[in-house]
Write an enzyme that holds these catalytic residues in place. Structure first.
Site, PDB file in Angstrom:
ATOM      1  N   CYS A 277       0.772  -1.329  -0.152  1.00 56.46           N
ATOM      2  CA  CYS A 277      -0.002  -0.231   0.077  1.00 56.46           C
ATOM      3  C   CYS A 277       0.784   1.322   0.031  1.00 56.46           C
ATOM      4  O   CYS A 277       0.681   1.892  -0.970  1.00 56.46           O
ATOM      5  CB  CYS A 277      -0.950  -0.148   1.129  1.00 56.46           C
ATOM      6  SG  CYS A 277      -2.021  -1.307   1.109  1.00 56.46           S
TER       7      CYS A 277
HETATM    8  N1  LIG Z   1      -2.915  -5.844   2.072  1.00 55.34           N
HETATM    9  C1  LIG Z   1      -3.347  -4.902   2.667  1.00 55.34           C
HETATM   10  O1  LIG Z   1      -3.397  -4.815   3.875  1.00 55.34           O
HETATM   11  C2  LIG Z   1      -4.470  -3.887   1.974  1.00 55.34           C
HETATM   12  C3  LIG Z   1      -5.155  -2.893   2.613  1.00 55.34           C
HETATM   13  C4  LIG Z   1      -5.759  -1.811   1.936  1.00 55.34           C
HETATM   14  C5  LIG Z   1      -6.006  -2.129   0.807  1.00 55.34           C
HETATM   15  N2  LIG Z   1      -5.216  -3.058   0.057  1.00 55.34           N
HETATM   16  C6  LIG Z   1      -5.885  -2.826  -1.286  1.00 55.34           C
HETATM   17  O2  LIG Z   1      -6.433  -4.189  -1.538  1.00 55.34           O
HETATM   18  C7  LIG Z   1      -6.347  -4.631  -2.932  1.00 55.34           C
HETATM   19  C8  LIG Z   1      -5.978  -6.291  -2.930  1.00 55.34           C
HETATM   20  O3  LIG Z   1      -4.729  -6.156  -2.020  1.00 55.34           O
HETATM   21  P1  LIG Z   1      -4.262  -7.652  -1.428  1.00 55.34           P
HETATM   22  O4  LIG Z   1      -3.188  -7.096  -0.334  1.00 55.34           O
HETATM   23  O5  LIG Z   1      -5.416  -8.406  -0.853  1.00 55.34           O
HETATM   24  O6  LIG Z   1      -3.718  -8.307  -2.739  1.00 55.34           O
HETATM   25  P2  LIG Z   1      -3.092  -9.825  -2.735  1.00 55.34           P
HETATM   26  O7  LIG Z   1      -2.055  -9.975  -3.792  1.00 55.34           O
HETATM   27  O8  LIG Z   1      -2.817 -10.378  -1.355  1.00 55.34           O
HETATM   28  O9  LIG Z   1      -4.338 -10.578  -3.108  1.00 55.34           O
HETATM   29  C9  LIG Z   1      -5.133 -10.331  -4.434  1.00 55.34           C
HETATM   30  C10 LIG Z   1      -5.545 -11.709  -4.921  1.00 55.34           C
HETATM   31  O10 LIG Z   1      -6.217 -11.295  -6.291  1.00 55.34           O
HETATM   32  C11 LIG Z   1      -5.970 -12.471  -7.141  1.00 55.34           C
HETATM   33  N3  LIG Z   1      -6.384 -12.050  -8.619  1.00 55.34           N
HETATM   34  C12 LIG Z   1      -5.278 -11.372  -9.158  1.00 55.34           C
HETATM   35  N4  LIG Z   1      -5.937 -11.080 -10.347  1.00 55.34           N
HETATM   36  C13 LIG Z   1      -7.057 -11.585 -10.352  1.00 55.34           C
HETATM   37  C14 LIG Z   1      -8.291 -11.698 -11.325  1.00 55.34           C
HETATM   38  N5  LIG Z   1      -8.180 -11.309 -12.512  1.00 55.34           N
HETATM   39  N6  LIG Z   1      -9.261 -12.417 -10.960  1.00 55.34           N
HETATM   40  C15 LIG Z   1      -9.284 -12.935  -9.521  1.00 55.34           C
HETATM   41  N7  LIG Z   1      -8.302 -12.760  -8.607  1.00 55.34           N
HETATM   42  C16 LIG Z   1      -7.317 -12.215  -9.217  1.00 55.34           C
HETATM   43  C17 LIG Z   1      -4.503 -12.906  -6.702  1.00 55.34           C
HETATM   44  O11 LIG Z   1      -4.390 -14.380  -6.934  1.00 55.34           O
HETATM   45  C18 LIG Z   1      -4.595 -12.767  -5.217  1.00 55.34           C
HETATM   46  O12 LIG Z   1      -4.903 -13.954  -4.604  1.00 55.34           O
HETATM   47  C19 LIG Z   1      -5.121  -3.777  -3.569  1.00 55.34           C
HETATM   48  O13 LIG Z   1      -5.715  -2.874  -4.407  1.00 55.34           O
HETATM   49  C20 LIG Z   1      -4.493  -3.122  -2.322  1.00 55.34           C
HETATM   50  O14 LIG Z   1      -3.999  -1.909  -2.511  1.00 55.34           O
HETATM   51  C21 LIG Z   1      -4.732  -3.841   0.528  1.00 55.34           C
END
Ligand SMILES: NC(=O)c1ccc[n+]([C@@H]2O[C@H](COP(=O)([O-])OP(=O)(O)OC[C@H]3O[C@@H](n4cnc5c(N)ncnc54)[C@H](O)[C@@H]3O)[C@@H](O)[C@H]2O)c1
Length: 442
Positions: A277
């Site tokens: 992030c």
């Molecule tokens: N990790 C955090 O603490 C956090 C906090 C706030 C916001 N976010 C935001 O949330 C979003 C997700 O982050 P995250 O940390 O969960 O990411 P992550 O990489 O842990 O998870 C994303 C998942 O999406 C899957 N994926 C990718 N492309 C895909 C598709 N086309 N169809 C279906 N699944 C697909 C991946 O395989 C993965 O399992 C991002 O935009 C991030 O900026 C993350």
């Protein structure tokens, strides 16, 4: 008339807890959310392109270290949570929540390919009456300009045939005081009906929702929160370097400044910024601002300062070794902590990789200890990573090193043991507050 009926039908389904929830992207954000709904006895279908994750979930197992595996087991066993890579099933859920990654391109521009691909998949199966909520962090206007326009290519109209909102995730992995359900959730609809439905859906599992005017405002809220952190981390990192030159310990300053009961919020310095992030999200705003002919100077400066921190740590190491008549070349160095923050297994964008790359290039022999990261994988930042495995921390291994570099201060690490046996410790996390002859703060 139609609009009112569709909204009413979905709202009453939500209120009766009969909605099927679809979650696309079962990562750090999507999986806890899926569990929260499943634990409220709602049926959840998780969608992910990663077949390994799907198989792990099907076995009732968990792949995220800070999530209680028993919760996953129970959710799968009770048949409330299922997972699939079959995106043709996207017409089954009443509400679809998008939690896919939003990285940056190598040019530091938003990489919208995940959101676009996911929206394409939803578009193929979109049925009247569905609610779509985007949770992935992104620039203001994405939901309204990109997702809505793509979905309306079906001929269906947002606010009449389907509903669309943005609700940012505020997950803080590893934070024992807050979880998905207790962190207030900001919700903004593309239109009134979409906002009402999204808010009602989240109210089923989240203790407090915060409704904002529209999706664009909700998108800006998330970026503002992360920009605030990025800038404050940069400020305290800059102060650390300045105070060090003046013989002042930043940690003493912060401990004392934190006693002010108002007008001061503590941020800690470190070896740089990390995670999915803080090093990335602010640049989503920079990109959008450029489109509006504006510059985001605070963000750029924060980036400059934070990106210099790994180099600062390496410089401190070099100086300290030099004072002991040694060089980085051929020295034995052990890294403590590869994850970007304590007590989690997330190593994305971790400054550890920058530091390791740099000291390997200087000819050091390195090893590491991280109870949460058993092996080091190749990443975008570190494509030529040597195969490394976390080494046990014993008095012998510690004493055999020329220096120990504390990059991440996991709670379970025995810091007393390190202090007792290490020749030199370069500490970027303020683990050792009292001056010790073998500790250098970085
Ligand atoms: N990790 C955090 O603490 C956090 C906090 C706030 C916001 N976010 C935001 O949330 C979003 C997700 O982050 P995250 O940390 O969960 O990411 P992550 O990489 O842990 O998870 C994303 C998942 O999406 C899957 N994926 C990718 N492309 C895909 C598709 N086309 N169809 C279906 N699944 C697909 C991946 O395989 C993965 O399992 C991002 O935009 C991030 O900026 C993350």
């Amino acid at each position: 008339m139609k609009k009112l009926n569709r909204k009413k039908i979905l709202l009453s389904k939500i209120q009766r807890c009969e909605t099927i929830i679809g979650i696309i992207g079962l990562g750090y954000v999507g999986l806890p959310l899926a569990l929260a709904y499943a634990e409220k006895s709602l049926k959840v279908i998780g969608f992910d392109i990663d077949s390994k994750k799907i198989k792990t979930l099907e076995r009732g197992e968990c792949y995220i270290s800070h999530i209680d595996a028993a919760r996953v087991k129970q959710a799968v066993k009770s048949k409330k949570l299922s997972a699939t890579s079959d995106f043709s099933r996207l017409n089954e859920p009443d509400a679809i929540i998008i939690c896919v990654p939003t990285p940056l391109t190598p040019q530091r521009d938003p990489d919208m390919s995940y959101i676009i691909k996911t929206t394409e998949q939803i578009k193929k199966c979109l049925r009247a009456g569905q609610l779509i909520v985007l949770e992935s962090t992104t620039y203001p206007g994405t939901t309204e300009e990109l997702v809505k326009d793509m979905l309306e290519e079906t001929g269906m109209v947002c606010g009449r045939d389907f509903y669309l909102a943005f609700s940012p995730e505020r997950e803080d992995p590893g934070n024992a005081n807050y979880s998905t359900t207790t962190i207030p959730k900001v919700v903004g609809g593309v239109d009134q009906a979409s906002g009402d439905l999204a808010q009602a859906m989240y109210e089923k599992v989240i203790q407090k929702t915060v409704r904002v005017k529209n999706a664009r405002t909700a998108e800006a809220v998330k970026l503002t929160e992360n920009i605030f952190r990025a800038i404050n981390i940069a400020m305290v990192n800059e102060l650390k370097v300045i105070y060090e030159r003046m013989g002042i310990d930043i940690w003493d300053v912060l401990d004392a400044a934190s006693t002010k009961p108002f007008g001061f919020m503590r941020f800690n310095p470190g070896p740089g910024w990390g995670g999915h992030c803080i090093p990335l999200d602010p640049f989503y705003l920079s990109w959008k601002a450029r489109e509006c002919g504006m510059e985001t100077k605070f963000i750029e400066l924060a980036g400059e300062v934070n990106r210099r921190m790994p180099e600062y740590m390496v410089n401190r190491l070099q100086q300290a070794l030099n004072e002991r008549g040694k060089s980085v070349k051929r020295s034995k160095l052990m890294i403590i902590g590869i994850a970007y923050k304590k007590d989690i297994n997330d190593d994305r964008e971790s400054p550890a990789y920058k530091i390791i790359t740099s000291i390997i290039a200087m000819g050091a022999n390195i090893s590491y200890h991280d109870p949460f990261v058993p092996t080091v994988k190749r990443t975008r930042q570190w494509p030529d990573a040597p195969a490394l495995k976390s080494q046990p921390l014993t008095s012998r291994t510690i004493a055999a090193q020329d220096a120990i570099l504390i990059i991440t201060d996991h709670t379970s690490v025995d810091y007393k043991l390190i202090a007792k046996h290490a020749k030199l410790i370069v500490d970027s996390r303020g683990v050792y507050r009292k001056p010790l002859p073998n500790v250098v703060k970085a």
